[in-house]
Design a protein around this motif. Structure first.
Motif, PDB file in Angstrom:
ATOM      1  N   VAL A  14      36.451  29.960  53.625  1.00 38.57           N
ATOM      2  CA  VAL A  14      37.250  31.107  53.603  1.00 38.57           C
ATOM      3  C   VAL A  14      38.389  30.684  52.943  1.00 38.57           C
ATOM      4  CG1 VAL A  14      38.439  32.802  55.083  1.00 38.57           C
ATOM      5  CG2 VAL A  14      36.180  32.311  55.768  1.00 38.57           C
ATOM      6  N   GLY A  15      38.870  31.580  52.000  1.00 36.35           N
ATOM      7  CA  GLY A  15      39.924  31.038  51.172  1.00 36.35           C
ATOM      8  C   GLY A  15      41.088  31.981  51.344  1.00 36.35           C
ATOM      9  N   ALA A  16      42.209  31.996  50.509  1.00 35.22           N
ATOM     10  CA  ALA A  16      43.397  32.540  50.833  1.00 35.22           C
ATOM     11  C   ALA A  16      43.230  34.257  50.677  1.00 35.22           C
ATOM     12  CB  ALA A  16      44.423  32.174  49.672  1.00 35.22           C
ATOM     13  N   ILE A  17      43.915  35.001  51.400  1.00 29.34           N
ATOM     14  CA  ILE A  17      43.864  36.360  51.267  1.00 29.34           C
ATOM     15  C   ILE A  17      44.633  36.617  50.016  1.00 29.34           C
ATOM     16  CG2 ILE A  17      44.965  38.348  52.325  1.00 29.34           C
ATOM     17  CD1 ILE A  17      44.883  36.578  55.015  1.00 29.34           C
ATOM     18  N   GLU A  18      43.713  37.255  49.143  1.00 21.05           N
ATOM     19  CA  GLU A  18      44.580  37.715  47.826  1.00 21.05           C
ATOM     20  C   GLU A  18      44.268  39.215  47.596  1.00 21.05           C
ATOM     21  OE1 GLU A  18      44.867  34.721  44.600  1.00 21.05           O
ATOM     22  OE2 GLU A  18      43.368  33.304  45.806  1.00 21.05           O
ATOM     23  N   LYS A  19      44.897  39.588  46.791  1.00 17.96           N
ATOM     24  CA  LYS A  19      44.803  40.978  45.970  1.00 17.96           C
ATOM     25  C   LYS A  19      43.339  41.060  45.551  1.00 17.96           C
ATOM     26  CE  LYS A  19      46.131  43.258  41.805  1.00 17.96           C
ATOM     27  NZ  LYS A  19      46.864  42.926  40.383  1.00 17.96           N
ATOM     28  N   MET A  20      42.800  42.418  46.129  1.00 16.66           N
ATOM     29  CA  MET A  20      41.377  42.332  45.746  1.00 16.66           C
ATOM     30  C   MET A  20      41.344  42.506  44.227  1.00 16.66           C
ATOM     31  SD  MET A  20      39.632  45.730  47.992  1.00 16.66           S
ATOM     32  CE  MET A  20      39.545  45.526  49.765  1.00 16.66           C
ATOM     33  N   SER A  21      40.371  41.511  43.480  1.00 18.36           N
ATOM     34  CA  SER A  21      40.192  41.582  42.153  1.00 18.36           C
ATOM     35  C   SER A  21      38.655  41.379  41.664  1.00 18.36           C
ATOM     36  CB  SER A  21      41.056  40.725  41.586  1.00 18.36           C
ATOM     37  OG  SER A  21      40.798  39.476  41.690  1.00 18.36           O
TER      38      SER A  21
END
Length: 864
Positions: free
Chosen positions: A619-626
């Motif tokens: 599980v990686g960073a929480i990022e803007k949906m893209s």
RNA sequence: GCGGACGUGGCGGAACUGGUAUACGCAACAGACUUAAAAUCUGUCGCCCGUAAGGGAUUGAGGGUUCAAAUCCCUCCGUCCGCACCA
């Protein structure tokens, strides 16, 4: 008890709304006030995901709310349909950019419709259609007539991957904003729009935009970067130099003319005309220029690059002393693109000048005395003094304060004709040429005899040819002989079309005007209709457009106004702006580092694994949906499972609209539960109580508490929507539902109050969850549809409580709580506070010194 | 380097104009229903001491103003955003 089923309910209400045209804006002015709400129109890149929907959900809350309040609402939607991804798709999958774009539009239109957005689809536009861009071409020609278009050789930012020119704004850290490739400098003939003519207007206009975020106004102000100062000319010491360079001296720009007597050198940009001329004869200068040109342009490289320069051997004279000779250098920290590309170095008052002077052992004469220091003790070592102070060592400026000295110096410069006050800007003209196919063709023709000839109005639009290929790099229009070769409209000789197309930011610089009146075929828009709707009352979009799009649109609107196309005195297109946060989501990667979509993973024995193969997932960073990180949730999938209302409610809950909101499965479950709870609340009681509006609560006697709750909810939700705090509106609706779930109207009065409250609930949720609101309204037996029921009014008499609970503090710490009649006099409140047992206990052994009573708020007893 | 924003429970966050900090939601825990699970419902739920009643500390850290500070002022720390040698 039934479950609420959005899969059945949502399409049903959508088709009823469409049949009745409830979302349509008035075609003619009426006595209803107008309200124009607009979300930044999307680029049709493929599909809409939950992240995109937040922007539209917010705009729709405003649109539906304003409509309920009686406004004639314009809420249109269209497509920013030109752009590079279409060409990339063409190259990769052998589809035509137009076909790819139109297919995406169709998919995305369907998705927006499924969201239940109250959009006026009659006004839909796509910028890639000739019936849009032909008007853009006409506007371009008008701007040309007006002198706002220029074609000139320019050193441009060339993106070697995308094979195109980029605007300054599209170069980030020396790399192309889209390709990420290092940008190289090239000199080409390019088209510019003269946005710099409007620098002052664009800057000053910001002050009137009081419904814009402060942050955006500041970013634009910094981008325009106005500096006031002076141009100063230093005459050449040797008259031969004046002859050789064809000018009497070297002109510099400075914001600190007060430090003129501290001047110890001049520095020219490495690519200044004089530097380059000297470089032709002097290999040393030439190699310096080349070194500078090849230096990195990244943030880090610039920061670390040491100051360096080369003595050009030329001398100039001080403007106020014909005997004072000043050496001219070229230095790497002087920019050719700002001011005149030349500075005078006054090392004591500027850190860069000082670093340079120390390195090359040039004079450092302090000329500004900081406040509260004396001349004998003040000296400059390695730190410049850049602040204001008293001028000294400066002849006729001695003793003046910085501001006075600036004025005085300019006056004296004007007397000797060697300078004047001047203003420069950081803002550059807008380079709009793109060497691309999928854009709006620039409507001019190049003729060997007539030069640049505008395409006559009657020959517009200059349509893009369909038969193009993308198998070789570069612009397909350049290779299309049939399209490119034309006769000159003026002399009839063989000529060639311009093959550059316009930056797509041009398309988005006036679409809001076309929305106001998308029907005329012979002009961009109807002036009266555009005037009626403009400005946009509420614009909603991402912060990433804080500079580019919003500045261009403000400029373009002014330019269109000055061409006489619309009567909009201040030229501001967007009266209110809201920049919304993004939807974020966890990211997932496979063992070998591939991004994984949420649909590709599952939990097994408490661990995340790939569904296919069962290999572990990190599980990686929480990022803007893209799309690139694959952490998107497809909107169709979401709606299939939970419905559009759930998507809308989710993206508006929890986080403030301007901040990011994280998508979590838990949060979505919570939304689903809430929708079902709300429905069953209505469904269980609907048969037991009157229809909303059929009984106005209990008119006689003491109103029931539930009525107070309902009317407070009206007040609170209304205020929250008005101030763009949708998350608190959601919380207040939760409160209201929680209160209603605990209430059961037993007698007639109670049932009437319950009916009133449930009707209010349906109305209050209607901007957020319009389908559920209609279903509730229908189930309750309300008249017509909730969409036409208007907005509930809070009864002021129900907003005031007869009693208030207030805290009693002793020395600032809360020691008790007392219940008082509203408006109790200070003395009585004090007495009641002192009588409270808890308060009395904590006062034991103390003497009351002072009692502060804030009526209906708090009592604070100071004791010691 | 310059400019700006922000810092509140396990998490997202609320708090009007300085006036009961932690609303609402998520997560968690306990119970009811159920053969079981899911769903649903009921209750508990920031921290420390205490069985409890009650008490104490608390809004990044430190200081200040005030009867009263998450809110105003100063210093510092941290995070994020914009600009980038702009003369």
């Amino acid at each position: 008890m039934s479950r609420y089923n959005p899969r059945e309910a949502e399409p049903k209400w959508q088709s009823i709304w469409a049949d009745q045209g409830v979302d349509r804006a008035g075609r003619e002015a009426s006595d209803r006030p107008k309200y124009y709400v607009l979300e930044m129109f999307p680029y049709p890149s493929g599909k809409i995901h939950v992240g995109h929907s937040r922007n539209y959900a917010m705009g729709d809350v405003v649109a539906r709310y304003k409509r309920a309040r009686g406004f004639d609402v314009l809420h249109p939607m269209g497509w920013d349909a030109f752009g590079l991804p279409a060409e990339n798709a063409a190259r990769e999958r052998q589809v035509h950019p137009r076909d790819w774009t139109l297919k995406n539009i169709e998919v995305m239109r369907g998705q927006l419709k499924r969201l239940g957005l109250s959009l006026d689809w009659d006004r839909e536009i796509a910028t890639c259609e000739p019936d849009y861009y032909k008007h853009q071409q006409a506007i371009f020609l008008k701007l040309m007539e007006k002198g706002l278009v220029e074609r000139r050789k320019a050193k441009v930012n060339w993106d070697p991957v995308d094979n195109t020119v980029l605007a300054n704004e599209q170069v980030i850290d020396g790399k192309g904003w889209r390709s990420g490739a290092p940008v190289v400098q090239r000199e080409l003939d390019q088209w510019f729009l003269k946005i710099t003519d409007y620098a002052d207007s664009l800057l000053d206009g910001l002050e009137t935009l009081d419904r814009w975020p402060e942050k955006v106004r500041l970013m634009q102000a910094n981008w325009i970067g106005r500096s006031r100062g002076a141009h100063i000319t230093f005459p050449f010491a040797d008259p031969a130099d004046a002859e050789r360079f064809g000018m009497p001296g070297i002109t510099v720009f400075t914001t600190r003319p007060d430090t003129i007597f501290g001047a110890s050198f001049l520095a020219l940009a490495p690519d200044h005309a004089i530097t380059r001329e000297l470089g032709q004869d002097d290999p040393f200068v030439d190699s310096f220029t080349r070194d500078c040109a090849s230096a990195g342009t990244s943030e880090e490289e610039i920061e670390k690059a040491p100051k360096k320069g080369v003595d050009l051997g030329v001398k100039v004279l001080h403007p106020f002393d014909k005997k004072w000779k000043i050496p001219v250098w070229s230095a790497n920290f002087v920019l050719s693109t700002y001011g005149t590309g030349a500075i005078f170095g006054s090392p004591a008052g500027d850190q860069r000048d000082l670093d340079f002077a120390r390195k090359y052992d040039l004079d450092v004469t302090p000329v500004v005395l900081p406040p509260n220091t004396d001349a004998a003790s003040h000296s400059i070592d390695t730190e410049a003094y850049t602040g204001p102070g008293t001028i000294y060592n400066s002849r006729f400026l001695d003793g003046l304060a910085t501001d006075e000295a600036i004025e005085r110096c300019i006056t004296e410069l004007e007397k000797v004709n060697l300078g004047q006050g001047a203003t420069t800007y950081r803002l550059r003209d807008w380079l709009v040429s793109r060497q691309r196919y999928w854009g709006c063709p620039i409507p001019v023709i190049h003729c060997g005899t007539c030069g640049v000839v505008p395409v006559p109005d009657t020959a517009l639009p200059v349509e893009l040819p369909r038969d193009v290929t993308f198998d070789t790099p570069g612009n397909p229009l350049d290779r299309h002989e049939g399209w490119r070769n034309v006769d000159c409209p003026e002399c009839g000789a063989p000529a060639r079309r311009e093959t550059d197309t316009l930056d797509t930011f041009v398309c988005s610089s006036w679409y809001f005007l076309r929305f106001a009146s998308p029907w005329p075929e012979d002009k961009p828009f109807d002036a009266d209709e555009a005037r009626r709707w403009m400005p946009v009352d509420q614009y909603v979009g991402g912060i990433e457009h804080a500079i580019l799009h919003l500045l261009y649109a403000r400029f373009f609107t002014r330019a269109i106004r000055d061409c006489g196309l619309i009567d909009l005195p201040d030229g501001e297109p967007f009266a209110g702006l809201f920049t919304q946060g993004m939807v974020t989501h966890e990211t997932y990667r496979s063992e070998d580092g591939r991004w994984l979509a949420p649909t590709e993973i599952e939990e097994r024995d408490g661990k995340l694994v790939e569904i296919e193969g069962g290999r572990p997932v990190t599980v990686g960073a929480i990022e803007k949906m893209s799309k690139s990180k694959k952490n998107v949730v497809d909107l169709d999938d979401f709606i299939d499972t939970y419905g559009a209302d759930a998507a809308r409610w989710f993206v508006l809950s929890d986080s403030p609209p301007e901040r990011d909101v994280e998508y979590t499965d838990g949060g979505v479950d919570g939304v689903w539960r809430f929708i079902q709870r709300l429905w069953s609340l209505v469904d269980e009681r609907a048969d037991e109580i009157p229809a909303p509006g059929k009984a106005a609560g209990n008119a006689e006697g003491e109103p029931l508490e539930i009525r107070r709750v309902a009317h407070r909810a009206i007040r609170d939700v209304t205020e929250a929507i008005e101030s763009f705090r949708f998350n608190t509106a959601v919380a207040k609706i939760h409160d209201f539902v929680n209160a209603l779930r605990k209430f059961r109207g037993g007698d007639d009065a109670g049932k009437a109050a319950e009916a009133e409250a449930l009707g209010i609930l349906a109305q209050l949720i209607s901007p957020f969850m319009p389908h559920l609101a209609e279903a509730c309204w229908e189930r309750l037996g309300g008249d017509g549809m909730v969409v036409s029921a208007g907005w509930p009014e809070a009864d002021p008499s129900l907003l005031v409580d007869n009693t208030v609970t207030i805290a009693v503090q002793v020395n600032g710490k809360r020691r008790g709580e007392i219940e008082l009649a509203k408006g109790t006099a200070k003395d009585d409140a004090e007495a009641a506070a002192l009588a409270d047992p808890g308060v009395a206990r904590s006062l034991e052994g103390l003497t009351v010194r002072k009692v502060i009573v804030v009526p209906d708020r708090i009592v604070n007893i100071v004791a010691g």
